[in-house]
Design a protein around this motif. Structure first.
Motif, PDB file in Angstrom:
ATOM      1  N   GLU A 144      -9.479  -1.621   8.307  1.00 19.36           N
ATOM      2  CA  GLU A 144      -9.033  -3.064   8.158  1.00 19.36           C
ATOM      3  C   GLU A 144      -7.842  -3.033   7.284  1.00 19.36           C
ATOM      4  O   GLU A 144      -7.036  -3.927   7.510  1.00 19.36           O
ATOM      5  CB  GLU A 144     -10.001  -4.031   7.435  1.00 19.36           C
ATOM      6  N   TYR A 145      -7.736  -1.958   6.492  1.00 19.70           N
ATOM      7  CA  TYR A 145      -6.324  -1.920   5.478  1.00 19.70           C
ATOM      8  C   TYR A 145      -5.421  -0.757   6.046  1.00 19.70           C
ATOM      9  O   TYR A 145      -4.246  -0.639   5.483  1.00 19.70           O
ATOM     10  CB  TYR A 145      -6.576  -1.413   4.225  1.00 19.70           C
ATOM     11  N   HIS A 146      -5.774  -0.166   7.038  1.00 18.67           N
ATOM     12  CA  HIS A 146      -4.861   1.219   7.717  1.00 18.67           C
ATOM     13  C   HIS A 146      -3.871   0.342   8.420  1.00 18.67           C
ATOM     14  O   HIS A 146      -4.187   0.150   9.880  1.00 18.67           O
ATOM     15  CB  HIS A 146      -5.642   1.904   8.521  1.00 18.67           C
ATOM     16  N   MET A 147      -2.705   0.274   8.175  1.00 12.74           N
ATOM     17  CA  MET A 147      -1.696  -0.881   8.761  1.00 12.74           C
ATOM     18  C   MET A 147      -1.096  -0.127  10.161  1.00 12.74           C
ATOM     19  O   MET A 147      -0.875  -0.679  10.992  1.00 12.74           O
ATOM     20  CB  MET A 147      -0.726  -1.093   7.936  1.00 12.74           C
ATOM     21  N   TYR A 148      -1.454   1.231  10.009  1.00 14.79           N
ATOM     22  CA  TYR A 148      -0.781   2.075  11.229  1.00 14.79           C
ATOM     23  C   TYR A 148      -1.704   1.402  12.620  1.00 14.79           C
ATOM     24  O   TYR A 148      -1.318   1.218  13.694  1.00 14.79           O
ATOM     25  CB  TYR A 148      -1.119   3.391  11.235  1.00 14.79           C
ATOM     26  N   GLN A 149      -2.925   0.908  12.111  1.00 16.32           N
ATOM     27  CA  GLN A 149      -3.677   0.220  13.397  1.00 16.32           C
ATOM     28  C   GLN A 149      -3.476  -1.219  13.351  1.00 16.32           C
ATOM     29  O   GLN A 149      -4.157  -1.752  14.476  1.00 16.32           O
ATOM     30  CB  GLN A 149      -5.208   0.595  12.982  1.00 16.32           C
ATOM     31  N   HIS A 150      -2.590  -1.686  12.868  1.00 15.69           N
ATOM     32  CA  HIS A 150      -2.294  -3.050  12.983  1.00 15.69           C
ATOM     33  C   HIS A 150      -0.970  -3.452  12.923  1.00 15.69           C
ATOM     34  O   HIS A 150      -0.284  -3.952  12.009  1.00 15.69           O
ATOM     35  CB  HIS A 150      -3.019  -3.825  11.722  1.00 15.69           C
ATOM     36  N   PRO A 151      -0.350  -3.020  14.126  1.00 14.28           N
ATOM     37  CA  PRO A 151       1.335  -3.104  14.067  1.00 14.28           C
ATOM     38  C   PRO A 151       1.640  -4.682  14.006  1.00 14.28           C
ATOM     39  O   PRO A 151       2.766  -4.978  13.674  1.00 14.28           O
ATOM     40  CB  PRO A 151       1.667  -2.600  15.698  1.00 14.28           C
ATOM     41  N   GLU A 152       0.949  -5.733  14.049  1.00 16.66           N
ATOM     42  CA  GLU A 152       1.163  -7.155  14.218  1.00 16.66           C
ATOM     43  C   GLU A 152       1.446  -7.318  12.652  1.00 16.66           C
ATOM     44  O   GLU A 152       1.919  -8.441  12.475  1.00 16.66           O
ATOM     45  CB  GLU A 152       0.126  -7.867  14.769  1.00 16.66           C
ATOM     46  N   MET A 153       0.978  -6.684  11.758  1.00 15.22           N
ATOM     47  CA  MET A 153       0.951  -6.908  10.266  1.00 15.22           C
ATOM     48  C   MET A 153       2.423  -6.477   9.915  1.00 15.22           C
ATOM     49  O   MET A 153       3.193  -5.794  10.391  1.00 15.22           O
ATOM     50  CB  MET A 153      -0.036  -6.177   9.551  1.00 15.22           C
ATOM     51  N   PRO A 154       2.699  -7.014   8.205  1.00 11.51           N
ATOM     52  CA  PRO A 154       4.154  -6.790   7.980  1.00 11.51           C
ATOM     53  C   PRO A 154       4.307  -5.132   7.763  1.00 11.51           C
ATOM     54  O   PRO A 154       3.326  -4.359   7.550  1.00 11.51           O
ATOM     55  CB  PRO A 154       4.184  -7.154   6.641  1.00 11.51           C
ATOM     56  N   SER A 155       5.543  -4.652   7.779  1.00  9.78           N
ATOM     57  CA  SER A 155       5.731  -3.130   7.555  1.00  9.78           C
ATOM     58  C   SER A 155       5.687  -3.039   6.020  1.00  9.78           C
ATOM     59  O   SER A 155       5.921  -3.812   5.142  1.00  9.78           O
ATOM     60  CB  SER A 155       7.016  -2.795   8.167  1.00  9.78           C
ATOM     61  N   HIS A 156       5.878  -1.831   5.506  1.00 10.39           N
ATOM     62  CA  HIS A 156       5.901  -1.269   4.264  1.00 10.39           C
ATOM     63  C   HIS A 156       7.056  -1.820   3.646  1.00 10.39           C
ATOM     64  O   HIS A 156       7.259  -2.612   2.665  1.00 10.39           O
ATOM     65  CB  HIS A 156       5.758   0.255   4.378  1.00 10.39           C
ATOM     66  N   GLU A 157       8.055  -1.729   4.606  1.00  8.15           N
ATOM     67  CA  GLU A 157       9.408  -2.211   4.030  1.00  8.15           C
ATOM     68  C   GLU A 157       9.567  -3.706   3.929  1.00  8.15           C
ATOM     69  O   GLU A 157      10.196  -4.194   2.703  1.00  8.15           O
ATOM     70  CB  GLU A 157      10.553  -2.034   5.031  1.00  8.15           C
ATOM     71  N   ASP A 158       8.706  -4.359   4.787  1.00  6.07           N
ATOM     72  CA  ASP A 158       8.555  -5.989   4.538  1.00  6.07           C
ATOM     73  C   ASP A 158       8.069  -6.296   3.180  1.00  6.07           C
ATOM     74  O   ASP A 158       8.728  -7.067   2.569  1.00  6.07           O
ATOM     75  CB  ASP A 158       7.654  -6.314   5.696  1.00  6.07           C
ATOM     76  N   GLU A 210       0.968  -1.038  -0.011  1.00  7.92           N
ATOM     77  CA  GLU A 210      -0.092  -0.210   0.052  1.00  7.92           C
ATOM     78  C   GLU A 210       0.884   1.244   0.179  1.00  7.92           C
ATOM     79  O   GLU A 210       2.065   1.412   0.344  1.00  7.92           O
ATOM     80  CB  GLU A 210      -0.901   0.148   1.281  1.00  7.92           C
ATOM     81  N   PRO A 211       0.345   2.633  -0.065  1.00 13.33           N
ATOM     82  CA  PRO A 211       1.207   3.741  -0.047  1.00 13.33           C
ATOM     83  C   PRO A 211       1.806   3.722   1.363  1.00 13.33           C
ATOM     84  O   PRO A 211       1.093   3.263   2.318  1.00 13.33           O
ATOM     85  CB  PRO A 211       0.344   4.862  -0.362  1.00 13.33           C
ATOM     86  N   LYS A 212       2.841   4.191   1.443  1.00 12.74           N
ATOM     87  CA  LYS A 212       3.415   4.562   2.929  1.00 12.74           C
ATOM     88  C   LYS A 212       2.586   4.922   3.789  1.00 12.74           C
ATOM     89  O   LYS A 212       2.596   4.831   4.987  1.00 12.74           O
ATOM     90  CB  LYS A 212       4.710   5.265   2.666  1.00 12.74           C
ATOM     91  N   ASN A 213       1.540   6.075   3.422  1.00 16.35           N
ATOM     92  CA  ASN A 213       0.656   6.644   4.207  1.00 16.35           C
ATOM     93  C   ASN A 213      -0.045   5.757   4.910  1.00 16.35           C
ATOM     94  O   ASN A 213      -0.432   5.970   6.185  1.00 16.35           O
ATOM     95  CB  ASN A 213      -0.329   7.552   3.301  1.00 16.35           C
ATOM     96  N   CYS A 214      -0.347   4.311   4.517  1.00 14.01           N
ATOM     97  CA  CYS A 214      -1.238   3.442   5.258  1.00 14.01           C
ATOM     98  C   CYS A 214      -0.577   3.244   6.557  1.00 14.01           C
ATOM     99  O   CYS A 214      -1.477   2.465   7.420  1.00 14.01           O
ATOM    100  CB  CYS A 214      -1.212   2.268   4.284  1.00 14.01           C
ATOM    101  N   TRP A 215       0.821   3.081   6.599  1.00 12.27           N
ATOM    102  CA  TRP A 215       1.502   3.004   8.294  1.00 12.27           C
ATOM    103  C   TRP A 215       1.665   4.267   8.948  1.00 12.27           C
ATOM    104  O   TRP A 215       2.397   4.134   9.783  1.00 12.27           O
ATOM    105  CB  TRP A 215       2.668   2.305   7.611  1.00 12.27           C
ATOM    106  N   LEU A 216       0.914   5.286   8.501  1.00 17.25           N
ATOM    107  CA  LEU A 216       0.982   6.466   9.348  1.00 17.25           C
ATOM    108  C   LEU A 216      -0.330   6.836   9.806  1.00 17.25           C
ATOM    109  O   LEU A 216      -1.323   6.351   9.446  1.00 17.25           O
ATOM    110  CB  LEU A 216       1.522   7.600   8.301  1.00 17.25           C
TER     111      LEU A 216
END
Ligand SMILES: [Zn+2]
Length: 375
Positions: free
Chosen positions: A211-225, A186-192
């Motif tokens: 559900e797709y906003h990874m900032y709210q799901h720290p257990e999920m892979p990072s943008h870099e991963d 996703e765009p890096k914004n998704c982790w912010l």
């Protein structure tokens, strides 16, 4: 004045006249070549263009009719959103119906499901499905962000694009001369957090899709991963033609994207739904962004993610299409001061030379999807 002086003066005037003509001719040529080097806003509907990332999920003809009127060729993209083959079939078949009506205007990218990834027959099923699509003229295969971020195997592990089970499928796509289009990550914004996101469209999307906003799901892979897993897949398949959807998920930095393109010469990117990030970086450093587009002019394809799922009227659909397409045309061909609801600052168009615009808007699609369009 002596006769001699008069003769000299007449000679000088004559010479100046001669030079003046030459100067006028040069000025004329320069102004012509200036006209020839750049497009204008008025050229928009005259110039052939391709949008390589659209989704028509309808039988109605409005999207294609508008594209024809605006001189756009279309690549309709199928994908697996709702976990399963039926979703792929429905989306592919809508595109196929559109292509049957307008074979000159529509090309198809198909997809496959990973809902039955652990089924021993999965590989065979995928390959025979893809072959049937290729036989109908599909030019590529899309993999979506569910791989890496949503879909899991029966043991509960996230499925990753560098999993060796994908290798024979990817080899097959390559062998058939087709393109793999990857919206991975996703765009890096998704982790912010929402307030730190750079574009308004990302902020409203992730607000609606927690559900797709990874900032709210720290257990999920990072943008870099996720970017790294795509890189590992590409390392295994150096001859695969790969199109990174949405600027290859490196939309936040033309510097990072440039490094990626340098590392993988068989990779190109398309711009769908990431013009906000392009505008944002233009505010920060217009010249850097302009140089990026010129340097990588053979590796960038125009796409939008415009869609018709029948949720809006014909007029609203046409307005959406025209405003996105004309906004981007203005950005690429003029140096106008512009505003867009995608970001909160104004920015200046990058006025690319005609030949660069032609590549990004048309020729690169023919190359990277092996399209067989007539000139
Ligand atoms: Zn899309």
């Amino acid at each position: 004045m002596t006769t001699n002086q008069s003769t000299i003066l007449i000679y000088i005037l004559f010479s100046m006249k001669k030079y003046l003509n030459i100067i006028l001719v040069f000025a004329f040529l320069i102004s012509c070549s200036e006209d020839n080097a750049y497009y204008s806003l008025e050229d928009y509907s005259k110039v052939k263009k391709t949008d390589v990332h659209i989704h028509i999920m309808s039988d109605r003809p409005y999207f294609v009719e508008k594209a024809k009127a605006d001189n756009f060729h279309l690549v309709n993209v199928a994908l697996e959103v709702n976990q399963g083959w039926n979703d792929v079939f429905i989306k592919y078949n809508y595109g196929k119906g559109q292509k049957e009506q307008n074979p000159e205007t529509v090309d198809l990218v198909t997809a496959f499901a990973v809902s039955d990834f652990d089924d021993p027959a999965w590989e065979e099923k995928v390959i025979s499905w893809l072959d049937s699509c290729f036989d109908e003229g599909a030019v590529g295969v899309k993999v979506w962000k569910n791989i890496g971020m949503v879909s899991r195997d029966t043991a509960g592990n996230l499925i990753s694009i560098d999993d060796e089970k994908f290798d024979p499928v990817i080899d097959h796509i390559q062998k058939r001369g087709k393109t793999l289009m990857g919206h991975l990550g996703e765009p890096k914004n998704c982790w912010l957090p929402l307030e730190e996101m750079t574009t308004n469209n990302d902020r409203s999307y992730f607000e609606k899709h927690p559900e797709y906003h990874m900032y709210q799901h720290p257990e999920m892979p990072s943008h870099e991963d996720i970017v790294a897993s795509t890189g590992r897949m590409l390392e295994k398949h150096p001859d695969l033609r790969f199109l990174g959807a949405h600027m290859g998920s490196l939309e936040y930095s033309v510097d990072e994207l440039a490094k990626r393109l340098d590392k993988f010469p068989n990779m190109a990117v398309e711009l769908a739904a990431r013009m906000g990030q392009v505008f944002y970086q233009t505010v920060e450093n217009r010249e850097k962004v302009r140089k990026f587009f010129i340097k990588y002019q053979d590796r960038i394809l125009y796409g939008t993610d415009l869609a018709d799922n029948e949720s809006i009227t014909k007029e609203e659909l046409e307005d959406n299409m025209e405003s996105a397409w004309k906004r981007d045309w203005e950005y690429f061909v003029t140096d106008n001061e512009m505003e867009s609801d995608l970001i909160n600052s104004s920015f200046q168009g990058i006025k690319l030379p005609k030949d660069v615009v032609d590549k990004i808007f048309y020729e690169n699609a023919n190359t990277w999807f092996a399209l067989n369009l007539k000139d």
